[in-house]
Scaffold this motif. Structure first.
Motif, PDB file in Angstrom:
ATOM      1  N   VAL A  18       0.835  -1.198   0.000  1.00 14.56           N
ATOM      2  CA  VAL A  18       0.000   0.000   0.000  1.00 14.56           C
ATOM      3  C   VAL A  18       0.875   1.255   0.000  1.00 14.56           C
ATOM      4  O   VAL A  18       0.676   2.189  -0.783  1.00 14.56           O
ATOM      5  N   LEU A  22       1.159   4.130  -2.883  1.00 17.93           N
ATOM      6  CA  LEU A  22       0.957   5.560  -2.610  1.00 17.93           C
ATOM      7  C   LEU A  22       2.172   6.369  -3.034  1.00 17.93           C
ATOM      8  O   LEU A  22       2.052   7.451  -3.611  1.00 17.93           O
ATOM      9  N   THR A  23       3.357   5.822  -2.745  1.00 20.00           N
ATOM     10  CA  THR A  23       4.587   6.532  -3.115  1.00 20.00           C
ATOM     11  C   THR A  23       4.680   6.688  -4.629  1.00 20.00           C
ATOM     12  O   THR A  23       4.984   7.773  -5.133  1.00 20.00           O
ATOM     13  N   TRP A  25       2.288   6.722  -6.689  1.00 22.37           N
ATOM     14  CA  TRP A  25       1.241   7.623  -7.140  1.00 22.37           C
ATOM     15  C   TRP A  25       1.686   9.078  -6.947  1.00 22.37           C
ATOM     16  O   TRP A  25       1.484   9.927  -7.813  1.00 22.37           O
ATOM     17  N   MET A  26       2.339   9.330  -5.798  1.00 21.30           N
ATOM     18  CA  MET A  26       2.765  10.697  -5.531  1.00 21.30           C
ATOM     19  C   MET A  26       4.028  11.059  -6.287  1.00 21.30           C
ATOM     20  O   MET A  26       4.283  12.216  -6.561  1.00 21.30           O
ATOM     21  N   PHE A 273       8.041   8.551   1.941  1.00 18.99           N
ATOM     22  CA  PHE A 273       6.666   8.901   1.611  1.00 18.99           C
ATOM     23  C   PHE A 273       6.335  10.268   2.207  1.00 18.99           C
ATOM     24  O   PHE A 273       5.743  11.125   1.569  1.00 18.99           O
TER      25      PHE A 273
END
Ligand SMILES: Nc1ncnc2c1ncn2[C@@H]1O[C@H](COP(=O)(O)OP(=O)(O)OP(=O)(O)O)[C@@H](O)[C@H]1O
Ligand SMILES: Nc1ncnc2c1ncn2[C@@H]1O[C@H](COP(=O)(O)OP(=O)(O)OP(=O)(O)O)[C@@H](O)[C@H]1O
Ligand SMILES: [Mg+2]
Ligand SMILES: [Mg+2]
Lengths: 309, 319, 314, 470
Positions: A18, A22-23, A25-26, A273
């Motif tokens: 997860v 997220l990483t 995606w950012m 992150f």
């Protein structure tokens, strides 16, 4: 028994996945050979230190000296191992042996490991200051090459993590002696009654911890190119957090080497992150605490489901 | 100069390893001020500050690697270790990122260094004592955090000074970890076993704690070299008004972060900047005490902020 | 009581070690400065003893229980208290109230993480401490505000020849000792530390006991932070740092069992004095940082070995 | 080196073991030959476990000798306090006591060996070799431990010492074990069998040895003893007849507890039965926890608990006997939150006398007591309180016959005085002491029996119904 309770490894894997998603995606740039290596290469020494801590937690003790020990090894690596490889190797071997001796003494005299390792953390730290009163030294060339190698397909950091997890899984979970060592954590009296010399077993567990501590220090110097006496102090708490994050427990010999490696990766990734989130400097420190709590809170779901069984 | 390129689309990051004292907080504040203004003026696109949660080289190395990933054009760096970040700094340079280190500088050749001559600072303390106490006497040295580069440099300078002025002898040396309470404790512990002390040499920030410890032990206050903290300066002013106490205060100004910012901007703009720059340390004397005290916020550190022109001057001086 | 039985009390060793370090330091000055050194040891030992007693209550809860947020709680409590007082005379009690409220808050927050989210205490308090640290930074940006003069005088003053902070530490020690040795609540704490499940099945309110222990350690830390900031002329963001390992060290050197269920109040004070005196001794002998660390570590281990091998049946 | 096939496996001569002033074993002569099944009986604290520990080498004798004419190999012990590693699987636990399992691929033979051993002793056991031990019930753990004791482990078991092996097993499984012991001895193995259930002793033992206060007071072939003779030899005055003395208890009063499908009235003794591991203990624990709080403890608790799994649920190991006895009555006797230490000692002394805890000083650590005496302390802890409900989780585990009769009588007296007892037991004999019985099967109540309905057959029938049907 629930699926999650049986496979305590699922949770660390999911948390890592997860966080990684997220990483990516950012910061889509991270999704590359180069990016992954940057994200994870400093996790390699942490993973090794976490494995060292796990060896101690496996036999129901806790090691407050891992960070100081890795710092000392880093200092030795950046000085003796570089200038006089033979002497350096001898010193490192002696350090591993002294770790084993520490385990034997702790068990033979029934000392609380937490205090002895606390005391030893001062000793390791003092020795490191002897060797490098001021930051410096240089990584041996071969070590630098090893830590910056660019293998095909997967970056060094990922290959190393997989390798560490596989080797320690075989050693701790699959092998016979690993089983006995975990047994010491589960019920050392029963292991003693079965005719094992528990002092020797503890020495072995501590010796393994020392070995992985040495590997952690060497890997660290390979990445940073030099050392100082305080370089890895935070590894003590990080390694404990990594073991727990990876599904291990403080007592009862319940540890997972794969989980520990994943825990170390997760902790490293969590920090990255956060820096991608660009928080105000006031809150950057607090956010690290918050994310640690969040990741571990997933255990709650796990515990509730598992507890029903 | 017209030969310079436009940097309005460039992004600069500050990598800071520690936020746990008033000096670093003042540094972060200065950075923020400078950065906000520069972004508003369209000089650069962004100038973000990052601090690690623990004062550790490993964590800062990871932070630098993240900055590379985020595509910053320049990284301004106050380093936890002069050498342990070299791996990460090299990676940044290889990725085409400009790295400017200040205060805590790095030895990696590809980075720029804005250095304070810490050894000279230590030596200047003893030189000053020599002018004030010509017949010499016993000194107490309060050091910083063991194993850290700055501590070693300043201490080296102090010892050099003592070697030069042989009327002085260092009779005691303690580590105060650059923390007031730790310094106070260490001094209180060693004082009972020390002979009369004529002077105290410090690394900045420990002076007030040392004065407290002497006071608590009922000893006369020696000549304490201070480190620009507001509480030290205020104590100094009080002592001066009460009994004419006279001393010297010196330290690196936290505003050097703004200097580093402008140096980075100049490098990005294509200016030829030598790799090694030096800034003078900020010195407060009996004459400038009131002025410094008036301009320093309560509980903070004496500071100066640097502008683009200051940076250009420093660069020109180094050429 | 025979000599052997006396030696079997683990706290004796901490006191013996403290006495030896004291004597060794004075050996250097042939006895001069004894009063000064004892006074300093009592002043600075008091802070370690106060946080140590809090940590002891938590460690008594058994393996895995420890509060790593002590430094952050000290800093946050001191920062907010000094900010509220803003050097105004007559605000000392207000500041104390703020500090204790901060302690109460962090203690409850720590326990909430441990109880509601079932986090291991080591991790919960470590993570929470980062948040408290951020709060401290955010609330005051590291500015060092002086304590009100009256409070500063109290913190650095003395009464009947002993430092006021030592009186505070001794009073707390007495209270903690009575609670542990004589009260029902103390029995519950000791039982919970030996076997939580058995204690619960014996009808003891174990969660209340755990909560109380975690709140107490935080309140003690907050009080220590308040006193320390008043003592040293203001709160600093890094002021509590050295009390992380210190609080654990004084508990275990003092003879409290790390396995839980067994605590030792006099030992905490002995160990607190020892930790100050050993550093003073090594500084006085001119030991560098390396030697000092190696010797400190070695002495800690020696005390633990001495204390444990004399325990009959151990 | 050839050995006479009938040479004894172990011989003790004048073996003694002292713990300070305590003469746990006071000069014992004993010899066990192949084919022998020695039944070892004695009151709690007689020295049985100490004798076992001398033979298996856990303790060195204070004086006298322990000799193994044919070598010590093949001498196995199954301990009174369970001693598996709970974090390992069943097969991995075999590995601990079988150093011969080595090299890659050791798991397969380990699984095979433990499965074979379990099948041999407990046919139809349903225990997976890859199950982690802490997911097993206490009975299953005991079965695994026994199976490891009998497993070949690279050689051959020659002497297996079973220290109260059946205390956690229900009747059916205990019978399987007894049958296996008989087979094992018939094939030339030797067994020392310790139990407080005299029926079992008579069923398996070829020879019975009675220990009393660390000395052997009688040693004869089993046929030479009668049940009553054995009880007399152990030296307890209570007779078994006391157990069935005329009931003169008032009829049960109002319902005081209704939870988990169990209902109990004031003054009633309610039994929970069924095969081990079918949810009785868990239901009981939940019921108790619902009657007490994690957060508050008043002067008058509604319920108290008597644990059967002593190390896990009962004993506070660092404390003295005294503090263990008074653990549940602290708020009642406290003054302004402070423990009343005089009153505490009075209460503890009284219960030491009433329940017969064998110690000369209540300040001794609890772990210096024998297993059965520790259990008595837990009883005293519960009965010393005024709680109207007493919840008992197989509380007679390891309690000797004489004391059992005393405790039965005490329970009936307390019930007559208005207390309610909820009593889970693995022994049908105990369940038959109850006024009403709930039989569990597969974590649910399968039958409720009262009065004359409470018979061994009815209980067994209710326990097995499902299995027969499926
Ligand atoms: N470690 C010890 N320290 C002191 N006394 C001990 C210790 N171990 C056993 N004893 C004492 O030795 C005596 C014999 O104990 P043992 O455990 O052999 O009894 P047992 O016959 O097995 O009883 P039970 O049927 O209750 O298990 C008891 O009085 C006990 O209190
Ligand atoms: N009886 C069984 N019950 C459940 N799973 C089994 C059983 N036997 C084998 N397996 C599964 O088969 C796989 C191979 O098992 P096994 O341990 O026998 O391999 P091995 O060749 O002995 O390897 P190693 O040297 O690593 O022990 C394992 O993943 C295991 O889970
Ligand atoms: Mg026994
Ligand atoms: Mg296998």
């Amino acid at each position: 028994m629930s699926f999650l309770a049986r496979h305590r490894i699922v949770l660390p894997v999911v948390s890592l996945a997860v966080l990684l998603a997220l990483t990516f995606w950012m910061q889509p740039r991270a999704m590359s050979y180069f990016g992954l290596n940057l994200l994870f290469n400093l996790a390699v020494p942490i993973a090794l230190a976490t494995i060292a801590q796990m060896m101690i937690i496996m036999v129901n003790d806790i090691d407050l000296s891992v960070g100081a020990f890795v710092s000392l090894v880093a200092c030795v690596t950046a000085t003796f191992l570089n200038d006089a490889p033979l002497l350096g190797l001898l010193i490192l071997a002696a350090l591993i042996l002294s770790y084993a001796a520490m385990g034997a003494v702790i068990h033979a005299l029934a000392l609380p490991a937490i205090v002895v390792t606390l005391g030893m953390s001062f000793v390791w730290g003092g020795l490191a200051l002897f060797i490098l009163p001021t930051p410096g030294g240089a990584a041996p060339g071969w070590l630098r090459t090893l830590m910056t190698v660019k293998p095909p397909v997967m970056p060094m950091a990922v290959v190393a993590a997989i390798l560490i997890a596989a080797v320690t899984h075989l050693l701790v979970i699959r092998s016979g002696i690993g089983t006995v060592l975990r047994g010491v954590g589960g019920n050392s009296r029963s292991v003693a009654r079965a005719g094992w010399n528990v002092t020797a077993l503890k020495a072995l567990a501590y010796g393994l911890a020392g070995l992985f501590g040495v590997l952690a220090g060497m890997a660290l110097v390979g990445l940073t190119t030099s050392a100082d006496a305080n370089i890895a102090l935070r590894y003590t708490l990080l390694s404990i957090a990594g073991v727990i994050l990876g599904g291990g427990e403080f007592t009862g010999g319940k540890v997972s080497p794969t989980g520990a490696v994943i825990g170390a990766l997760t902790l490293t990734l969590a920090a990255s992150f956060l820096s991608f989130m660009r928080l105000s400097p006031d809150w950057q420190i607090g956010a690290q605490g918050a994310i640690l709590i969040l990741v571990l809170t997933a255990r709650l779901v796990f515990a509730r489901r598992g507890g029903a069984a | 100069g017209s030969h310079l390129q436009d940097t309005s689309d460039k992004r600069i990051a500050l990598s800071n390893n520690y936020a746990g004292n008033s000096w670093r907080q003042a540094m972060l504040a200065t950075w923020e001020e400078t950065a906000e203004q520069a972004v508003a003026d369209g000089v650069v696109a962004a100038a973000d500050a990052y601090t690690t949660s623990e004062n550790q080289a490993t964590e800062q190395a990871a932070q630098i690697q993240n900055m590379i990933l985020q595509g910053y054009d320049a990284i301004v760096l106050n380093a936890a270790s002069p050498t342990a970040l070299n791996g990460a700094v090299k990676e940044a340079c290889d990725a085409g990122v400009t790295v400017v280190s200040f205060d805590g500088i790095v030895t990696e050749p590809c980075a720029w260094r804005i250095a304070v001559d810490f050894a000279a600072m230590g030596k200047e303390e003893v030189d000053y004592l020599a002018t004030r106490l010509p017949e010499g006497g016993n000194l107490l040295e309060i050091r910083g955090l063991a194993g850290v580069f700055v501590d070693d440099e300043i201490s080296k300078g102090i010892h050099e000074g003592v070697a030069e002025h042989d009327q002085f002898e260092i009779v005691g040396s303690v580590h105060g970890d650059w923390a007031q309470d730790v310094a106070q404790k260490a001094v209180a512990g060693i004082l009972p076993s020390l002979p009369e002390i004529a002077g105290v040499v410090t690394q900045g920030g420990d002076g007030y704690g040392a004065a407290q410890a002497f006071d608590a032990a009922g000893r006369p206050t020696p000549l304490i070299v201070l480190g620009n903290r507001q509480d030290e300066l205020q104590w100094w002013a009080e002592q001066r008004d009460a009994n004419g106490y006279e001393t010297l205060s010196l330290s690196i100004a936290p505003g050097v972060a703004s200097l580093a910012f402008w140096v980075a901007q100049q490098v990005l703009a294509g200016e030829e900047v030598p790799k090694d720059l030096t800034v003078p340390f900020l010195k407060i004397t009996q004459d400038t005490l009131d002025e410094a005290l008036a301009s320093t916020p309560e509980g903070s550190v004496a500071n100066v902020s640097y502008a683009l022109e200051d940076a250009q001057e420093v660069i020109a001086a180094a050429k | 009581m025979t000599l052997l039985q006396r030696l079997s009390r683990p706290w004796i060793w901490a006191w013996l070690a403290a006495a030896l370090a004291f004597a060794a330091t004075l050996g250097l000055t042939s006895g001069r400065g004894a009063g000064e050194l004892a006074y300093a040891a009592l002043s600075f030992g008091a802070f370690a003893a106060i946080v140590g007693m809090g940590q002891m209550l938590v460690i008594t809860l058994g393996p895995g229980n420890v509060d790593l947020s002590i430094p952050a709680t000290m800093t946050l409590a001191a920062t907010l208290a000094l900010k509220v007082m803003s050097t105004d005379p007559g605000t000392a009690l207000l500041g104390l109230g703020v500090a204790l409220a901060v302690g109460l808050g962090t203690g409850l927050a720590n326990f909430a993480l441990i109880f509601l989210l079932r986090l291991p205490p080591i991790i919960a308090t470590l993570a929470a401490s980062l948040i408290y640290q951020s709060l401290a930074i955010w609330s005051n940006r590291g500015l060092r505000i002086k304590p009100p003069p009256g409070l500063a005088d109290f913190a650095t003053g003395r009464f009947l020849g002993l430092p006021n902070v030592a009186w505070v530490g001794l009073a707390l020690a007495l209270i903690v000792w009575v609670v542990l040795e004589r009260s029902v609540w103390g029995r519950w704490l000791l039982a919970a530390g030996q076997n939580l499940r058995a204690a619960r099945l014996a009808g003891m309110p174990v969660e209340a006991v755990r909560a109380a222990a975690y709140v107490t350690v935080a309140v003690f830390a907050a009080l220590a932070g308040y006193l320390l900031a008043s003592f040293s002329g203001g709160a600093a963001l890094n002021m509590g740092q050295e009390y992380l390992l210190m609080s654990i060290a004084v508990v275990v050197i003092g003879g409290t069992s790390i396995a839980g269920g067994n605590s030792n109040v006099p030992g905490v004070w002995g160990a607190a004095l020892f930790m100050f005196l050993v550093v003073s001794m090594l500084n006085s002998y001119g030991a560098g940082a390396g030697v000092r660390n190696v010797l400190t570590g070695t002495i800690i281990i020696a005390i633990v070995i001495a204390a444990s091998t004399r325990r009959p049946g151990a | 080196m050839t050995q006479n096939a009938n040479a004894p496996v172990v011989t003790l001569t004048e073996a003694a073991k002292h713990f300070g002033a305590v003469r746990a074993l006071d000069g014992v002569d004993l010899s066990v030959a192949p084919g022998d099944c020695v039944g070892l009986v004695g009151h709690n604290g007689a020295g049985k476990s100490t004798l076992v520990n001398l033979i298996n080498g856990s303790f060195a004798p204070s004086s006298g000798q322990v000799a193994f004419p044919g070598g010590a190999a093949g001498v196995r012990s199954v301990f009174q306090e369970l001693s598996l590693c709970p974090n390992l699987t069943v097969a991995e636990n075999l590995r601990i006591s079988h150093p011969g399992l080595k090299g890659p691929g050791w798991r397969r033979p380990a699984r095979a060996e433990i499965c074979a051993a379990l099948d041999a002793v407990f046919p139809g056991h349903g225990i997976a070799a890859d199950a982690e031990v802490d997911t097993l019930s206490i009975a299953e753990r005991q079965m695994v431990e026994i199976a490891i004791g009998f497993a070949p482990r690279g050689g051959q078991a020659r002497l297996v010492i079973l220290d109260e092996p059946t205390s956690a097993l229900d009747a059916g499984i205990a019978d399987q074990l007894l049958a296996h012991v008989k087979r094992f001895c018939a094939q030339g193995g030797a067994v020392i069998f310790i139990s407080h259930m005299l029926g079992e002793i008579f069923e398996v033992a070829t020879r019975i040895v009675v220990l009393k206060d660390g000395r052997i007071v009688a040693e004869r072939p089993a046929a030479g003893f009668t049940r009553q003779g054995l009880v007399d030899a152990m030296g307890h005055v209570a007779t078994e007849e006391a157990a069935r003395e005329a009931e003169s208890r008032p009829p049960p009063g109002a319902v005081v507890i209704a939870a988990e499908g169990i209902e109990a009235r004031r003054g009633e003794i309610v039994g929970l039965s069924g095969l081990a591991g079918h949810g009785q203990a868990a239901a009981l624990a939940r019921l108790y926890l619902s009657q007490s709080s994690d957060w508050r403890a008043g002067r008058a608790p509604r319920a108290v608990f008597v644990a059967g799994d002593r190390p896990r649920d009962g004993v506070l190991p660092l404390w003295s006997i005294l503090r263990n006895i008074t653990a549940s009555i602290l708020p009642r006797d406290a003054r302004r939150g402070m423990v009343d230490r005089d009153r505490e000692r009075t209460v503890a002394e009284e219960w030491k006398r009433r329940i017969g805890i064998r110690t000369d000083d209540l300040s001794n650590p609890i772990l210096s007591l024998s297993g059965g005496n520790q259990q008595k302390v837990l009883f005293a802890r519960a009965l010393a309180s005024d709680a109207p409900v007493v919840v008992m989780d197989d509380p007679m585990r390891g309690v000797d016959v004489g004391t059992k009769q005393d405790v039965y009588a005490m329970i009936r007296a307390e019930a007559a005085a208005g207390r309610t007892f909820l009593w889970y037991s693995t022994e049908t004999e105990e369940v038959c002491q109850c006024d009403r019985v709930f039989v569990f099967r597969n974590h649910a109540i399968s039958a409720e029996l009262a009065g004359d309905q409470i018979t061994e057959e009815r209980i067994l029938q209710a326990s097995f119904e499902m299995q027969e049907a499926s």
